[in-house]
Design a protein around this motif. Structure first.
Motif, PDB file in Angstrom:
ATOM      1  N   VAL A 198      -1.922 -10.747  -1.252  1.00  0.00           N
ATOM      2  CA  VAL A 198      -1.286  -9.579  -0.641  1.00  0.00           C
ATOM      3  C   VAL A 198      -0.221 -10.044   0.338  1.00  0.00           C
ATOM      4  CG1 VAL A 198      -1.634  -7.546   0.811  1.00  0.00           C
ATOM      5  CG2 VAL A 198      -3.359  -8.174  -0.888  1.00  0.00           C
ATOM      6  N   LEU A 199       0.965  -9.491   0.232  1.00  0.00           N
ATOM      7  CA  LEU A 199       2.049  -9.830   1.149  1.00  0.00           C
ATOM      8  C   LEU A 199       1.766  -9.229   2.526  1.00  0.00           C
ATOM      9  CD1 LEU A 199       4.848 -10.919   1.857  1.00  0.00           C
ATOM     10  CD2 LEU A 199       5.839  -8.847   0.835  1.00  0.00           C
ATOM     11  N   ASP A 200       1.602 -10.101   3.528  1.00  0.00           N
ATOM     12  CA  ASP A 200       1.345  -9.629   4.894  1.00  0.00           C
ATOM     13  C   ASP A 200       2.202 -10.364   5.912  1.00  0.00           C
ATOM     14  OD1 ASP A 200       0.172 -12.109   4.793  1.00  0.00           O
ATOM     15  OD2 ASP A 200      -1.821 -11.454   5.451  1.00  0.00           O
ATOM     16  N   THR A 201       3.384 -10.773   5.475  1.00  0.00           N
ATOM     17  CA  THR A 201       4.336 -11.429   6.369  1.00  0.00           C
ATOM     18  C   THR A 201       5.641 -10.636   6.374  1.00  0.00           C
ATOM     19  OG1 THR A 201       5.119 -12.864   4.571  1.00  0.00           O
ATOM     20  CG2 THR A 201       3.328 -13.709   5.978  1.00  0.00           C
ATOM     21  N   GLY A 202       6.559 -11.029   7.253  1.00  0.00           N
ATOM     22  CA  GLY A 202       7.828 -10.314   7.347  1.00  0.00           C
ATOM     23  C   GLY A 202       7.603  -8.890   7.809  1.00  0.00           C
ATOM     24  N   LEU A 203       8.369  -7.964   7.260  1.00  0.00           N
ATOM     25  CA  LEU A 203       8.196  -6.554   7.624  1.00  0.00           C
ATOM     26  C   LEU A 203       6.838  -6.024   7.189  1.00  0.00           C
ATOM     27  CD1 LEU A 203      11.716  -5.077   6.725  1.00  0.00           C
ATOM     28  CD2 LEU A 203      10.872  -5.822   8.957  1.00  0.00           C
ATOM     29  N   TRP A 204       6.262  -6.635   6.151  1.00  0.00           N
ATOM     30  CA  TRP A 204       4.976  -6.180   5.624  1.00  0.00           C
ATOM     31  C   TRP A 204       3.826  -6.544   6.557  1.00  0.00           C
ATOM     32  CZ3 TRP A 204       5.027  -3.382   1.081  1.00  0.00           C
ATOM     33  CH2 TRP A 204       6.265  -3.346   0.410  1.00  0.00           C
ATOM     34  N   ARG A 205       4.094  -7.331   7.564  1.00  0.00           N
ATOM     35  CA  ARG A 205       3.090  -7.630   8.591  1.00  0.00           C
ATOM     36  C   ARG A 205       2.900  -6.436   9.524  1.00  0.00           C
ATOM     37  NH1 ARG A 205       0.735 -11.612  11.799  1.00  0.00           N
ATOM     38  NH2 ARG A 205       0.966 -11.329  14.060  1.00  0.00           N
ATOM     39  N   TYR A 206       3.945  -5.611   9.667  1.00  0.00           N
ATOM     40  CA  TYR A 206       3.938  -4.532  10.648  1.00  0.00           C
ATOM     41  C   TYR A 206       3.743  -3.151  10.035  1.00  0.00           C
ATOM     42  CZ  TYR A 206       5.776  -8.362  13.373  1.00  0.00           C
ATOM     43  OH  TYR A 206       5.923  -9.587  13.988  1.00  0.00           O
ATOM     44  N   THR A 207       3.987  -3.017   8.752  1.00  0.00           N
ATOM     45  CA  THR A 207       3.755  -1.756   8.063  1.00  0.00           C
ATOM     46  C   THR A 207       3.476  -2.045   6.603  1.00  0.00           C
ATOM     47  OG1 THR A 207       4.776   0.300   7.262  1.00  0.00           O
ATOM     48  CG2 THR A 207       6.269  -1.490   7.836  1.00  0.00           C
ATOM     49  N   ARG A 208       2.529  -1.310   6.034  1.00  0.00           N
ATOM     50  CA  ARG A 208       2.199  -1.502   4.631  1.00  0.00           C
ATOM     51  C   ARG A 208       3.289  -0.954   3.708  1.00  0.00           C
ATOM     52  NH1 ARG A 208      -2.768   0.752   6.513  1.00  0.00           N
ATOM     53  NH2 ARG A 208      -2.685   2.530   5.075  1.00  0.00           N
ATOM     54  N   HIS A 209       4.177  -0.157   4.262  1.00  0.00           N
ATOM     55  CA  HIS A 209       5.211   0.473   3.434  1.00  0.00           C
ATOM     56  C   HIS A 209       6.567   0.475   4.145  1.00  0.00           C
ATOM     57  CE1 HIS A 209       2.153   1.837   0.598  1.00  0.00           C
ATOM     58  NE2 HIS A 209       1.431   2.171   1.652  1.00  0.00           N
ATOM     59  N   PRO A 210       7.191  -0.698   4.317  1.00  0.00           N
ATOM     60  CA  PRO A 210       8.511  -0.721   4.967  1.00  0.00           C
ATOM     61  C   PRO A 210       9.560   0.053   4.183  1.00  0.00           C
ATOM     62  CG  PRO A 210       7.971  -2.863   4.027  1.00  0.00           C
ATOM     63  CD  PRO A 210       6.718  -2.044   3.972  1.00  0.00           C
ATOM     64  N   ASN A 211       9.404   0.104   2.847  1.00  0.00           N
ATOM     65  CA  ASN A 211      10.379   0.851   2.051  1.00  0.00           C
ATOM     66  C   ASN A 211      10.226   2.362   2.250  1.00  0.00           C
ATOM     67  OD1 ASN A 211       7.881   0.632   0.841  1.00  0.00           O
ATOM     68  ND2 ASN A 211       8.664   0.188  -1.207  1.00  0.00           N
ATOM     69  N   TYR A 212       8.996   2.855   2.338  1.00  0.00           N
ATOM     70  CA  TYR A 212       8.798   4.281   2.587  1.00  0.00           C
ATOM     71  C   TYR A 212       9.236   4.657   4.005  1.00  0.00           C
ATOM     72  CZ  TYR A 212       6.048   4.798  -1.718  1.00  0.00           C
ATOM     73  OH  TYR A 212       5.640   4.846  -3.019  1.00  0.00           O
ATOM     74  N   PHE A 213       8.904   3.808   4.979  1.00  0.00           N
ATOM     75  CA  PHE A 213       9.363   4.068   6.345  1.00  0.00           C
ATOM     76  C   PHE A 213      10.891   4.079   6.387  1.00  0.00           C
ATOM     77  CE2 PHE A 213      10.895   2.244  10.381  1.00  0.00           C
ATOM     78  CZ  PHE A 213      10.488   3.248  11.245  1.00  0.00           C
ATOM     79  N   GLY A 214      11.500   3.140   5.684  1.00  0.00           N
ATOM     80  CA  GLY A 214      12.957   3.096   5.633  1.00  0.00           C
ATOM     81  C   GLY A 214      13.549   4.339   5.002  1.00  0.00           C
ATOM     82  N   ASP A 215      12.927   4.814   3.927  1.00  0.00           N
ATOM     83  CA  ASP A 215      13.384   6.037   3.270  1.00  0.00           C
ATOM     84  C   ASP A 215      13.354   7.214   4.238  1.00  0.00           C
ATOM     85  OD1 ASP A 215      14.466   6.802   0.876  1.00  0.00           O
ATOM     86  OD2 ASP A 215      12.592   7.444  -0.015  1.00  0.00           O
ATOM     87  N   ALA A 216      12.274   7.309   5.014  1.00  0.00           N
ATOM     88  CA  ALA A 216      12.151   8.387   5.991  1.00  0.00           C
ATOM     89  C   ALA A 216      13.255   8.305   7.038  1.00  0.00           C
ATOM     90  CB  ALA A 216      10.779   8.329   6.662  1.00  0.00           C
ATOM     91  N   CYS A 217      13.571   7.090   7.490  1.00  0.00           N
ATOM     92  CA  CYS A 217      14.638   6.917   8.488  1.00  0.00           C
ATOM     93  C   CYS A 217      16.000   7.273   7.910  1.00  0.00           C
ATOM     94  CB  CYS A 217      14.649   5.472   8.996  1.00  0.00           C
ATOM     95  SG  CYS A 217      13.279   5.046  10.085  1.00  0.00           S
ATOM     96  N   VAL A 218      16.254   6.857   6.676  1.00  0.00           N
ATOM     97  CA  VAL A 218      17.550   7.149   6.045  1.00  0.00           C
ATOM     98  C   VAL A 218      17.815   8.652   6.028  1.00  0.00           C
ATOM     99  CG1 VAL A 218      18.715   7.226   3.794  1.00  0.00           C
ATOM    100  CG2 VAL A 218      17.786   5.073   4.648  1.00  0.00           C
ATOM    101  N   TRP A 219      16.820   9.435   5.619  1.00  0.00           N
ATOM    102  CA  TRP A 219      17.060  10.868   5.488  1.00  0.00           C
ATOM    103  C   TRP A 219      16.957  11.606   6.811  1.00  0.00           C
ATOM    104  CZ3 TRP A 219      19.657  13.152   1.903  1.00  0.00           C
ATOM    105  CH2 TRP A 219      19.895  12.422   0.734  1.00  0.00           C
ATOM    106  N   THR A 220      16.253  11.020   7.772  1.00  0.00           N
ATOM    107  CA  THR A 220      16.304  11.574   9.128  1.00  0.00           C
ATOM    108  C   THR A 220      17.693  11.347   9.706  1.00  0.00           C
ATOM    109  OG1 THR A 220      13.943  11.188   9.475  1.00  0.00           O
ATOM    110  CG2 THR A 220      15.315  11.469  11.434  1.00  0.00           C
ATOM    111  N   GLY A 221      18.261  10.166   9.453  1.00  0.00           N
ATOM    112  CA  GLY A 221      19.610   9.878   9.919  1.00  0.00           C
ATOM    113  C   GLY A 221      20.642  10.797   9.301  1.00  0.00           C
ATOM    114  N   LEU A 222      20.532  11.060   8.004  1.00  0.00           N
ATOM    115  CA  LEU A 222      21.478  11.967   7.354  1.00  0.00           C
ATOM    116  C   LEU A 222      21.323  13.389   7.874  1.00  0.00           C
ATOM    117  CD1 LEU A 222      21.315  10.537   3.740  1.00  0.00           C
ATOM    118  CD2 LEU A 222      23.368  10.746   5.154  1.00  0.00           C
ATOM    119  N   PHE A 223      20.095  13.767   8.205  1.00  0.00           N
ATOM    120  CA  PHE A 223      19.889  15.075   8.831  1.00  0.00           C
ATOM    121  C   PHE A 223      20.634  15.156  10.163  1.00  0.00           C
ATOM    122  CE2 PHE A 223      17.368  16.916  12.336  1.00  0.00           C
ATOM    123  CZ  PHE A 223      17.624  18.255  12.094  1.00  0.00           C
ATOM    124  N   LEU A 224      20.571  14.098  10.974  1.00  0.00           N
ATOM    125  CA  LEU A 224      21.248  14.098  12.270  1.00  0.00           C
ATOM    126  C   LEU A 224      22.768  14.185  12.106  1.00  0.00           C
ATOM    127  CD1 LEU A 224      19.125  11.433  14.193  1.00  0.00           C
ATOM    128  CD2 LEU A 224      19.112  13.920  14.508  1.00  0.00           C
TER     129      LEU A 224
END
Length: 290
Positions: A198-224
């Motif tokens: 299981v990958l548990d280094t890099g960004l994956w050390r801090y969140t199990r889903h960096p891509n999903y968190f990133g997706d949420a930020c992208v569309w929150t940013g576009l909303f702003l």
């Protein structure tokens, strides 16, 4: 006459922005972007039938937003702030093309996605008709609804300010988490020695889903980007729906169920790693909030 108070000035600005918003033109754009979604998903379905797997819709997910952004830009000609319009288009396009390219590269040469296999196995009749109703229709509706901030951004006026700047920063954070997280996972899977791990280094050390968190930020940013002028703020439900879907709907929850069933080592990773928002991992033996 004394100068207007800040609250009165703000209300006056909102009224001015609302008066300049072309509701009729925006309504036509909403209709045409809906048609765009139907066309994009129709082509995707035809390709899926030809190649024999419905997973091609995952590639279309990002491309569909790009098509919507271009349609909204063309149908809103003569409206809105020029810089905001092009900013919304560029940010959406960069995100959509990167995501589509990544998913295409990841799925090339592979069979059907296990999630879609499980869904199609529940079909009572024609699996293709089932796919249209339970895969394409929901994704098309979500795609159109989530894209509303981009569509509104093509029409709103009132100049750019710190809210737009904040939106670009949040968008950039999201693209960083998505891009780097996907790259780290691709490299990890490319090493034969990591098979079963299981990958548990890099960004994956801090969140199990960096891509999903990133997706949420992208569309929150576009909303702003849209929300800095009226009525852009009314599209708040679009990023909210996306975040909910990623966190509690068909994103994180469904993916982790599939992984947990196949990889027992993932259970320990879940116990110590944040489920969505980046956070330092917990020591062994302590659970984290999901």
């Amino acid at each position: 006459m004394p100068p207007p108070r800040p609250a009165a000035a703000a209300l006056a600005q909102v009224g001015s922005d609302a008066a300049s918003f072309d509701a009729g033109g925006f309504g036509r754009t909403l209709l045409l972007t809906a048609v765009t979604v139907v066309v994009v998903l129709g082509v995707t379905f035809a390709v899926a039938l030809r190649v024999g797997k419905q997973a091609v819709i995952d590639v279309t997910w990002g491309l569909g937003f790009v098509a919507i952004a271009f349609t909204a830009l063309l149908t809103s000609t003569g409206h809105g702030d020029g810089l905001r319009r092009w900013l919304a288009l560029v940010l959406t396009t960069l995100w959509g093309l990167r995501l589509a390219a990544h998913i295409w590269s990841r799925s090339r040469g592979k069979g059907e996605d296990p999630r879609y296999e499980a869904m199609l196995a529940r079909a009572d009749g024609d699996p293709n008709a089932y796919a249209l109703m339970h895969i394409y229709l929901p994704q098309g509706v979500i795609m159109w609804f989530v894209s509303l901030p981009v569509q509104v951004a093509m029409f709103v006026e009132g100049g750019l300010g710190w809210v737009v700047t904040a939106g670009v920063v949040v968008w950039a954070v999201g693209l960083f988490f998505e891009s780097v997280g996907d790259l780290q996972l691709t490299r990890f899977r490319g090493e034969a020695a990591n098979s079963g791990k299981v990958l548990d280094t890099g960004l994956w050390r801090y969140t199990r889903h960096p891509n999903y968190f990133g997706d949420a930020c992208v569309w929150t940013g576009l909303f702003l980007v849209a929300a800095s002028a009226w009525p852009g703020v009314l599209t708040i439900l679009s990023p909210a729906a996306l975040v909910w879907n990623l966190y509690a709907g068909t994103g994180k929850k469904l993916l982790e169920k599939d992984i947990g069933d196949r990889r027992p080592a993932y259970v320990d990773y879940v116990r110590r790693t944040s489920g969505f928002f980046p956070w330092p991992p917990k020591p062994a033996g302590r659970d984290v909030q999901h």
